[in-house]
Design an enzyme around this catalytic site. Structure first.
Site, PDB file in Angstrom:
ATOM      1  N   THR A  87      45.569  29.394  37.170  1.00  0.00           N
ATOM      2  CA  THR A  87      45.050  29.019  38.489  1.00  0.00           C
ATOM      3  C   THR A  87      43.533  28.906  38.332  1.00  0.00           C
ATOM      4  O   THR A  87      42.791  29.793  38.760  1.00  0.00           O
ATOM      5  CB  THR A  87      45.405  30.087  39.556  1.00  0.00           C
ATOM      6  OG1 THR A  87      45.021  31.381  39.062  1.00  0.00           O
ATOM      7  CG2 THR A  87      46.883  30.097  39.868  1.00  0.00           C
ATOM      8  N   LEU A 157      45.829  42.302  33.155  1.00  0.00           N
ATOM      9  CA  LEU A 157      45.603  42.326  31.700  1.00  0.00           C
ATOM     10  C   LEU A 157      44.125  42.273  31.343  1.00  0.00           C
ATOM     11  O   LEU A 157      43.365  41.519  31.943  1.00  0.00           O
ATOM     12  CB  LEU A 157      46.290  41.129  31.046  1.00  0.00           C
ATOM     13  CG  LEU A 157      47.801  41.036  31.180  1.00  0.00           C
ATOM     14  CD1 LEU A 157      48.320  39.845  30.394  1.00  0.00           C
ATOM     15  CD2 LEU A 157      48.449  42.310  30.677  1.00  0.00           C
ATOM     16  N   LEU A 258      30.285  50.834  33.591  1.00  0.00           N
ATOM     17  CA  LEU A 258      28.890  51.119  33.926  1.00  0.00           C
ATOM     18  C   LEU A 258      27.996  50.816  32.724  1.00  0.00           C
ATOM     19  O   LEU A 258      26.920  51.388  32.594  1.00  0.00           O
ATOM     20  CB  LEU A 258      28.737  52.585  34.344  1.00  0.00           C
ATOM     21  CG  LEU A 258      29.194  52.952  35.766  1.00  0.00           C
ATOM     22  CD1 LEU A 258      28.998  54.437  36.022  1.00  0.00           C
ATOM     23  CD2 LEU A 258      28.461  52.142  36.829  1.00  0.00           C
ATOM     24  N   CYS A 268      38.154  35.826  34.268  1.00  0.00           N
ATOM     25  CA  CYS A 268      38.586  36.420  35.549  1.00  0.00           C
ATOM     26  C   CYS A 268      37.458  36.741  36.525  1.00  0.00           C
ATOM     27  O   CYS A 268      37.443  36.208  37.635  1.00  0.00           O
ATOM     28  CB  CYS A 268      39.391  37.683  35.277  1.00  0.00           C
ATOM     29  SG  CYS A 268      40.953  37.323  34.476  1.00  0.00           S
TER      30      CYS A 268
HETATM   31  C1  UDX Z   1      39.179  41.611  33.546  1.00  0.00           C
HETATM   32  C2  UDX Z   1      39.787  42.847  34.208  1.00  0.00           C
HETATM   33  O1  UDX Z   1      39.293  44.031  33.576  1.00  0.00           O
HETATM   34  C3  UDX Z   1      41.308  42.788  34.170  1.00  0.00           C
HETATM   35  O2  UDX Z   1      41.858  43.889  34.868  1.00  0.00           O
HETATM   36  C4  UDX Z   1      41.765  41.472  34.796  1.00  0.00           C
HETATM   37  O3  UDX Z   1      43.179  41.360  34.718  1.00  0.00           O
HETATM   38  C5  UDX Z   1      41.101  40.291  34.125  1.00  0.00           C
HETATM   39  O4  UDX Z   1      39.683  40.448  34.149  1.00  0.00           O
HETATM   40  P1  UDX Z   1      38.702  40.798  31.035  1.00  0.00           P
HETATM   41  O5  UDX Z   1      38.126  39.564  31.640  1.00  0.00           O
HETATM   42  O6  UDX Z   1      39.657  40.661  29.904  1.00  0.00           O
HETATM   43  O7  UDX Z   1      39.495  41.641  32.154  1.00  0.00           O
HETATM   44  O8  UDX Z   1      37.486  41.667  30.516  1.00  0.00           O
HETATM   45  P2  UDX Z   1      36.765  43.053  30.873  1.00  0.00           P
HETATM   46  O9  UDX Z   1      36.945  43.976  29.736  1.00  0.00           O
HETATM   47  O10 UDX Z   1      37.135  43.541  32.203  1.00  0.00           O
HETATM   48  O11 UDX Z   1      35.240  42.580  30.875  1.00  0.00           O
HETATM   49  C6  UDX Z   1      34.775  41.540  31.726  1.00  0.00           C
HETATM   50  C7  UDX Z   1      33.305  41.289  31.517  1.00  0.00           C
HETATM   51  O12 UDX Z   1      32.536  42.383  32.008  1.00  0.00           O
HETATM   52  C8  UDX Z   1      32.890  41.106  30.057  1.00  0.00           C
HETATM   53  O13 UDX Z   1      31.938  40.072  29.965  1.00  0.00           O
HETATM   54  C9  UDX Z   1      32.269  42.447  29.683  1.00  0.00           C
HETATM   55  O14 UDX Z   1      31.344  42.367  28.643  1.00  0.00           O
HETATM   56  C10 UDX Z   1      31.613  42.818  30.997  1.00  0.00           C
HETATM   57  N1  UDX Z   1      31.403  44.259  31.152  1.00  0.00           N
HETATM   58  C11 UDX Z   1      32.462  45.105  31.240  1.00  0.00           C
HETATM   59  C12 UDX Z   1      30.104  44.754  31.224  1.00  0.00           C
HETATM   60  O15 UDX Z   1      29.116  43.996  31.143  1.00  0.00           O
HETATM   61  N2  UDX Z   1      29.921  46.086  31.411  1.00  0.00           N
HETATM   62  C13 UDX Z   1      30.948  46.965  31.503  1.00  0.00           C
HETATM   63  O16 UDX Z   1      30.708  48.168  31.671  1.00  0.00           O
HETATM   64  C14 UDX Z   1      32.270  46.457  31.415  1.00  0.00           C
END
Ligand code: UDX
Length: 446
Positions: A87, A157, A258, A268
């Site tokens: 989507t 996920l 954090l 996402c």
């Molecule tokens: C996310 C959600 O966590 C998940 O539950 C949903 O289903 C899909 O979107 P994802 O996109 O795989 O998952 O990555 P995630 O590990 O959540 O990180 C997302 C972004 O946030 C990354 O760019 C990561 O580097 C950033 N991030 C994450 C930070 O900058 N700081 C953090 O403390 C955590």
């Protein structure tokens, strides 16, 4: 044993299909891409995800998982059909439901029975109702006398940990009424994790749809908040690592999400925050916190890139090495990657850039070529540093965290280190005569 069809052999569909098979269900994964199905039948995964190949192999061998390119065949005698198509984000920020509606229509046209339709894809509130209406219209046209049952069962996920997050979820959200037959079926499909103590949240479809956007938007806000705090720390001399640690030790806040950095990316958070804002606008509700989290995230990448350009300019240097291009460690995914945003911005500012990523080199080559960006890619992380006057660490890969700092210092021509994931030891970096710039970090020798 229940029989399930999963529509869409992309990231969510494959992991969900293999995971549902692991829970003891019989699953047929369907995709319109015949080539993809052929490869899957031969054990070739279309995506890289740790543990997925093994999970698919194990369940295929056990006779619980197979692949089909014929939908009627895949739907034959099914108790439930999961829709796991993409989507994507529309130009206006809304979720594009074109593929989802097409999948629903295909089910309604191809099925002989009346399987429960389960929406796994991330969809705005109200979509399950809309899908039920569309399927019922088709059922009526076909004089089947069926009433469609549609359940929202969003997926949470995490890329790089998708198999684990599916098999050991924090919670399973099911949009249906407790007293409905379909609820018993859904509980049955997830009986394994439920028996292991995983929480099942049964609620209305509207609530289930909202939970997915609320969860992702809340996490996005958490990251934008810590990034703004990090910028403030950078100005005041406070230390963001200690601030984050103290914040996270409050059990009401918790330490996860954090970590300050160059901003969030991926498929996402940027998409879902925008879609939630659009939904709120539609209902005339103020969603300014989420909108600001997203806007702030966009500005953050540019602010950090601006800092690099200004410091390099002040030092009269223009050769930058970049370590890390994927949106986070553990994946080769470049979608909405803050590293790519910064590289593009710095390239536009006239810097000469050489980059390396442990997993995303092919994708990066493609992307830079398509955009006519003259960015050199190096197959070796230390060779990337040759001739570099500055290094930007943009993704938190373990190999960068554990890099040999003396080798970094001796490989580089200059001495500027921009550690925008806060993963290097500033004191160690400084001990090699280099200048260290993190995101809001304060350390002893300052
Ligand atoms: C996310 C959600 O966590 C998940 O539950 C949903 O289903 C899909 O979107 P994802 O996109 O795989 O998952 O990555 P995630 O590990 O959540 O990180 C997302 C972004 O946030 C990354 O760019 C990561 O580097 C950033 N991030 C994450 C930070 O900058 N700081 C953090 O403390 C955590």
């Amino acid at each position: 044993m229940k029989k399930i069809c999963v529509m869409g052999c992309g990231y969510v569909g494959l992991v969900s299909g293999a995971g549902l098979a692991q829970f003891g269900n019989y699953v047929t994964c369907f995709d319109i891409d015949k080539n993809r199905i052929e490869k899957l039948r031969n054990g070739i995964m279309p995506i890289y995800e740790p543990g997925l190949q093994e999970l698919v192999e194990e369940n295929s061998r056990a006779g619980r998982l197979d692949f089909a390119d014929d939908l009627s065949e895949a739907l034959n005698n099914c108790d439930a059909v999961f829709i796991a198509v993409q989507t994507p984000q529309d130009v206006d920020g809304n979720a594009n439901l074109e593929y989802l509606y097409k999948a629903a229509e295909d089910i309604a046209n191809s099925t002989a029975g009346n399987p429960v339709v389960v929406i796994k894809s991330t969809v705005p509130v109200g979509t399950a109702k809309e899908v039920a209406g569309r399927i019922n219209d088709k059922f009526e046209e076909r004089n089947l006398g069926y009433i469609a049952e549609v359940v929202s069962n969003p997926e949470f996920l995490i890329e790089g940990k998708a198999v684990k997050t599916f098999l050991e979820p924090d919670r399973i959200v099911i949009g249906c009424r407790q007293d409905e037959k379909v609820c018993t079926l859904m509980k049955d499909l997830y009986s394994k994790p439920a028996d292991e103590g995983r929480e099942l949240i049964v609620c209305s479809n509207e609530t289930a749809e909202t939970i997915k956007y609320a969860a992702n938007s809340f996490l996005a806000m958490k990251i934008s908040f810590i990034n703004q705090m990090a910028l403030l720390c950078g100005e005041t001399g406070a230390d963001i690592d200690t601030v984050a640690k103290a914040l996270g030790s409050d059990s009401r806040i918790n330490p996860r999400f954090l970590n300050p950095g160059p901003g969030y990316g991926g498929s996402c958070f940027p998409k879902d925050t925008k879609a939630l804002v659009r939904t709120a606008e539609k209902y005339g509700v103020d969603m300014s916190l989420v909108r600001e989290a997203d806007d702030s995230n966009e500005r953050h990448k540019e602010i950090l890139a601006g800092k690099i350009a200004a410091i390099m300019n002040k030092n009269g240097v223009s050769n930058l090495a970049v370590w890390g291009l994927s949106f986070k460690a553990g994946t080769g995914d470049l979608r909405n990657s803050p590293a790519i945003a910064m590289v593009k911005s710095l390239y536009a500012k006239g810097l000469h850039i050489k980059a390396y990523d442990p997993k995303a080199m092919k994708e990066a080559e493609h992307l830079f070529k398509n955009n006519n960006f003259n960015i050199e890619l190096s197959a070796d992380m230390y060779k990337t540093l040759e001739g570099a006057e500055a290094l930007l660490v943009a993704t938190e890969w373990e190999c960068f965290r554990e890099s040999d700092i003396s080798k970094v210092a001796s490989s580089m021509k200059g001495n500027l280190i921009f550690d925008y994931r806060n993963i290097l030891d500033p004191i160690r970096v400084k001990s090699e005569g280099m200048k260290y710039y993190g995101v809001g970090r304060r350390y002893e020798t300052d």
